[in-house]
Design a protein around this motif. Structure first.
Motif: not given
Length: 71
Positions: A33, A35, A38-39, A41-42
């Motif tokens: 987890w 940043g 997550e960026r 994956n987004g």
């Protein structure tokens, strides 16, 4: 030992302790987890969603029917 060689060896020691970061962010790439993860994956999720919309628009059919998941 001259001062210039002392400065060079000090820079080598400092660069070894600094983790490498991404070219687009100061976050250190890591698993889990973070940043950065997550960026990424987004961004892939946005590409996938846009692909589904394109398939539906071009085929004039729902994605689930087009892919054969729903008869």
């Amino acid at each position: 030992m001259t001062s210039s060689s002392a400065d060079a060896s000090a820079k080598d020691r400092d660069s070894e302790s600094i983790p490498t970061t991404s070219a687009t962010t100061t976050d250190v790439p890591a698993f889990g987890w973070s940043g950065y993860a997550e960026r990424v994956n987004g961004r892939f999720a946005m590409i996938g969603f846009l692909s589904v919309l394109l398939v539906e628009a071009l085929s004039h059919d729902t994605f689930l029917h087009w892919s054969g998941l729903v008869p």
